[in-house]
Design an enzyme around this catalytic site. Structure first.
Site, PDB file in Angstrom:
ATOM      1  N   SER A 141       0.701  11.443  -6.206  1.00  0.00           N
ATOM      2  CA  SER A 141       0.520  12.534  -7.447  1.00  0.00           C
ATOM      3  C   SER A 141      -0.800  13.086  -7.276  1.00  0.00           C
ATOM      4  O   SER A 141      -1.893  12.336  -6.949  1.00  0.00           O
ATOM      5  CB  SER A 141       1.011  11.851  -8.562  1.00  0.00           C
ATOM      6  OG  SER A 141       0.976  12.869  -9.765  1.00  0.00           O
ATOM      7  N   TYR A 154      -0.467   5.785 -15.723  1.00  0.00           N
ATOM      8  CA  TYR A 154       0.114   6.449 -14.605  1.00  0.00           C
ATOM      9  C   TYR A 154      -1.115   6.806 -13.495  1.00  0.00           C
ATOM     10  O   TYR A 154      -0.805   6.806 -12.592  1.00  0.00           O
ATOM     11  CB  TYR A 154       0.784   7.651 -15.098  1.00  0.00           C
ATOM     12  CG  TYR A 154       1.409   8.382 -14.105  1.00  0.00           C
ATOM     13  CD1 TYR A 154       2.588   8.031 -13.213  1.00  0.00           C
ATOM     14  CD2 TYR A 154       1.256   9.725 -13.687  1.00  0.00           C
ATOM     15  CE1 TYR A 154       3.393   8.457 -12.322  1.00  0.00           C
ATOM     16  CE2 TYR A 154       1.838  10.489 -12.953  1.00  0.00           C
ATOM     17  CZ  TYR A 154       2.732   9.848 -12.012  1.00  0.00           C
ATOM     18  OH  TYR A 154       3.493  10.492 -10.927  1.00  0.00           O
TER      19      TYR A 154
END
Length: 258
Positions: A141, A154
């Site tokens: 990501s 995250y």
């Protein structure tokens, strides 16, 4: 027919996180490109539906559980050669600041985004090596490259996924295994933000509010298939993908037609 297909015959891929979103889309696109695919996820009903639609093999397994992954590896390797593993299973939980972040949530994100990738990749590396033309693809990501408020758990997990890709590529140098990292930015899927906010549809919708064209699961799957079908001497080390409306993690054009 791609060069890979013409020179090596049918290729076989294992796709984790295949029950929805980018995983399911990758299964569909690989099957359309002529690959044999093993679709892996926790939800049997969704996997069975995907398998019926695409002709992929379905294996129900949770990548955060040692026993499930051991069974998965045994089933996959007994079924034939393995040319690619797509580590797509992952996800975010919550948006709490570091000061009040849930240890359990951080643990869950690390388990799936980092240790899940590690378990599956370690288990399949011998088969990838034996294939003579193996690929390890890690879906990370942009959160693995830039920190942002409310994303600590995250961000930390996706940094971990990025480090696996970068380190493994160094360690496998000279072997016939490519290590590919795809790092998406804002992707609107059915479940990612909904899961992140515990099913709160209003919070999930706000993430994409005013963004006319966020990326889609198909956009990411297109890129994944493209990287896998380059001639095998070509390694796409890292592909960072964002919608045109997102210039950076903190810079998103909202309410603008693009």
């Amino acid at each position: 027919m791609t060069e890979n297909e013409s020179t090596t015959g049918t290729r076989r891929a294992v796709v984790t996180g295949a029950s929805s979103g980018m995983g399911a889309s990758s299964v569909r696109k690989l099957r359309a490109a002529g690959w044999e695919v093993v679709a892996v996820a926790r939800r049997a009903d969704k996997l069975e539906s995907l398998a019926a639609e695409t002709g992929a093999q379905a294996i129900v397994a949770d990548v955060t559980k040692d026993g499930d992954v051991e069974r998965l590896i045994a089933d996959v390797t007994a079924g034939g050669p393995v040319h690619a593993v797509l580590n797509i299973a992952g996800g975010a939980i919550g948006s709490d600041p570091v000061e009040t972040g849930s240890i359990d949530d951080w643990q869950a994100m690390y388990d799936v985004n980092v240790l899940g990738v590690l378990r599956v990749t370690q288990g399949l590396l011998p088969a990838l090596r034996e294939s003579g033309q193996g690929d390890v693809l890690i879906l990370s990501s942009t959160a693995g490259r830039v920190s942002y408020e409310g994303g600590g758990g995250y961000v930390a997990a996706k940094h971990g996924a990025t480090v696996i890709a970068e380190t493994l590529r160094l360690e496998l140098a000279g072997e016939p295994i490519r290590v590919i990292e795809i790092a998406p930015g804002m992707v609107a899927t059915d479940e990612f933000s909904l899961n992140r906010f515990g099913g709160d549809t209003a919070k999930a919708a706000k993430v994409y509010e005013g963004v006319e064209k966020p990326l889609t699961a198909d956009d990411i799957a297109d890129a994944i298939v493209w990287t896998l079908t380059r001639p095998h001497h070509v390694n796409i080390d890292l592909m960072v993908m964002r919608p045109i409306a997102q210039a950076a993690q903190h810079k998103v054009a909202r309410g603008v037609g693009l």
